[in-house]
Design a protein around this motif. Structure first.
Motif, PDB file in Angstrom:
ATOM      1  N   TYR A 104       0.774  -1.228  -0.124  1.00 52.82           N
ATOM      2  CA  TYR A 104       0.057   0.053  -0.079  1.00 52.82           C
ATOM      3  C   TYR A 104       0.898   1.183   0.135  1.00 52.82           C
ATOM      4  O   TYR A 104       0.582   2.138  -0.907  1.00 52.82           O
ATOM      5  N   ILE A 105       1.697   1.334   1.095  1.00 52.65           N
ATOM      6  CA  ILE A 105       2.579   2.562   1.104  1.00 52.65           C
ATOM      7  C   ILE A 105       3.466   2.917  -0.181  1.00 52.65           C
ATOM      8  O   ILE A 105       3.811   3.977  -0.239  1.00 52.65           O
ATOM      9  N   SER A 106       4.109   1.723  -0.765  1.00 51.81           N
ATOM     10  CA  SER A 106       4.886   1.946  -1.964  1.00 51.81           C
ATOM     11  C   SER A 106       4.149   1.963  -3.180  1.00 51.81           C
ATOM     12  O   SER A 106       4.915   2.192  -4.196  1.00 51.81           O
ATOM     13  N   ASN A 107       2.815   2.093  -3.193  1.00 49.54           N
ATOM     14  CA  ASN A 107       2.119   2.329  -4.522  1.00 49.54           C
ATOM     15  C   ASN A 107       1.643   3.889  -4.638  1.00 49.54           C
ATOM     16  O   ASN A 107       0.722   4.192  -3.667  1.00 49.54           O
ATOM     17  N   PRO A 108       2.198   4.636  -5.468  1.00 43.41           N
ATOM     18  CA  PRO A 108       2.012   5.972  -5.482  1.00 43.41           C
ATOM     19  C   PRO A 108       0.374   6.474  -5.692  1.00 43.41           C
ATOM     20  O   PRO A 108       0.051   7.284  -5.096  1.00 43.41           O
ATOM     21  N   ASP A 109      -0.375   5.506  -6.541  1.00 46.85           N
ATOM     22  CA  ASP A 109      -1.564   5.731  -6.635  1.00 46.85           C
ATOM     23  C   ASP A 109      -2.563   5.555  -5.386  1.00 46.85           C
ATOM     24  O   ASP A 109      -3.437   6.314  -5.174  1.00 46.85           O
TER      25      ASP A 109
END
Length: 438
Positions: free
Chosen positions: A31-36
């Protein structure tokens, strides 16, 4: 630090209770590594409290000071940490390019040094200069004053963009236009006292409020930061943002000082400048330049009481505030920097650092003596915890204690015997107090 080391270091979640559940990094990494995901993320309010602590001064005694502390929800914290890590990697590259890698020294993950090493480097430079002027400066309410527009400009500058990417903007927006919910109210709502025990009880909860209760109480308890300046002190990204904010400042001052064979170092809101000695008129012009660079950075102001100017000459330190500063009297003939003092000959731990240690130690010992070494239920109090927390017996623990710090300082400063004086006397003082118990 590479991403694997960072993930290993930050794997475990925090134990405090917040508006969301406690969680480990593995569970939220995707989640936190997904810019979207980040650009659409809804951030919770920070929980806020005022930390009161005692400052010590031989002249004025005890003085109560306060600091506003904010801590974020668990998922929010991981986002702030991750983006702080990414920005720090960019920052490390930038300071190498700008030639200020050893000037901006706080909150760095690649220097592998601490305040003891930096204090020694500054003091050694002064000693080796033989004759120099020294400026010690401190910025007023540093984190509380950072201008949002300028911070955004410096972020874009660091990232080499004209507009922040959507995910970075979401993080920026929520760390500047942040909101807070008072810890005091959350304790009261949960039926806990506003004290250490109450906070401990609250932190055992899964969440400080249920989602239903959060929605019900949100409107009247959430207070937004309506100012165009200030970021919360204590967040996982605030430290690196403060360094980014000062990029141009650090470069201008470092270039100016190093061209004159001097030293410039900034540790968060504290800085030191050492300039080889010319005549006083030249130094006044140099000080005016330093002041002009400070004035170029929005909302950064010197703390008048903590700004000091010294003349060092062959082993002697002389305060010369009155020669350079306006309406500032000469102070003590001692240079204080990052917890250490230098009088021109010897280096010691700063008086207030030692005083704080002894104040806490004696407060604990006096409580034990007052109760004749027994608890309220009549059980004998073990002094083991006192020795572990305050003496050399606890200095080898994983967490360490103040004496651990003193031992590290002795190793770094090596031949400066006066650095470790507190360690040589502390056991006798502890035993002397405990001997008062019948």
């Amino acid at each position: 630090m590479d991403i694997k080391k960072w993930k290993d270091k930050n794997q475990k979640g925090r134990k405090y209770a917040h508006f969301d559940s406690k969680v480990s990094l593995d569970r939220v990494w995707n989640y936190i590594s997904n810019p979207d995901k980040v650009k659409e993320h809804g951030f919770y309010p920070f929980i806020h409290y005022t930390l009161s602590f005692i400052k010590y001064n031989k002249s004025f005694g005890k003085k109560v000071k306060t600091r506003e502390i904010c801590y974020s929800a668990h998922l929010d914290r991981y986002i702030y940490q991750y983006y702080g890590f990414k920005l720090n990697q960019q920052y490390n590259l930038r300071v190498e390019l700008d030639g200020i890698n050893h000037s901006s020294i706080a909150y760095r993950d690649n220097l592998h040094k601490n305040n003891i090493h930096f204090a020694k480097a500054a003091i050694d430079f002064i000693k080796n200069s033989k004759s120099c002027y020294v400026i010690i400066g401190d910025f007023t309410k540093f984190f509380d004053s950072l201008d949002h527009t300028y911070l955004k400009k410096m972020l874009c500058n660091l990232l080499g963009v004209s507009k922040l990417p959507a995910d970075y903007y979401a993080v920026f927006k929520n760390i500047t236009k942040y909101s807070v919910w008072k810890l005091e109210h959350l304790l009261k709502t949960n039926g806990f006292e506003n004290n250490v025990r109450g906070i401990q009880q609250l932190n055992k909860s899964k969440m400080v409020l249920s989602p239903v209760k959060f929605k019900e109480l949100k409107k009247q308890n959430v207070k937004p930061n309506k100012n165009t300046y200030g970021i919360p002190q204590g967040s996982a990204i605030s430290a690196v943002l403060s360094n980014i904010y000062m990029l141009e400042f650090d470069k201008k001052l470092n270039d100016y000082v190093t061209e004159r064979s001097g030293l410039y170092m900034r540790y968060s809101d504290d800085f030191i400048i050492v300039l080889p000695k010319e005549d006083l008129g030249v130094f006044k012009t140099q000080y005016q330049f330093v002041n002009s660079v400070i004035n170029l950075v929005p909302h950064v102001y010197l703390e008048p009481e903590k700004t000091q100017v010294f003349d060092y000459n062959n082993g002697k330190v002389k305060s010369c505030n009155e020669d350079v500063l306006i309406n500032v009297e000469n102070g003590k003939e001692i240079i204080n920097y990052l917890g250490f003092t230098f009088d021109g000959e010897k280096v010691t731990l700063r008086d207030k650092t030692v005083s704080k240690y002894y104040y806490r130690l004696y407060r604990k010992l006096n409580t034990i003596v007052k109760n004749n070494g027994r608890t309220k239920t009549g059980k004998r109090i073990s002094c083991k915890n006192v020795y572990l927390k305050y003496s050399i017996k606890g200095s080898s623990q994983d967490d360490g204690n103040f004496i651990s710090y003193v031992k590290r300082a002795e190793r770094v400063f090596d031949k400066e015997e006066s650095v470790g004086l507190v360690r040589k006397r502390h056991m006798q003082k502890i035993r002397k107090q405990l001997n008062k118990i019948n």
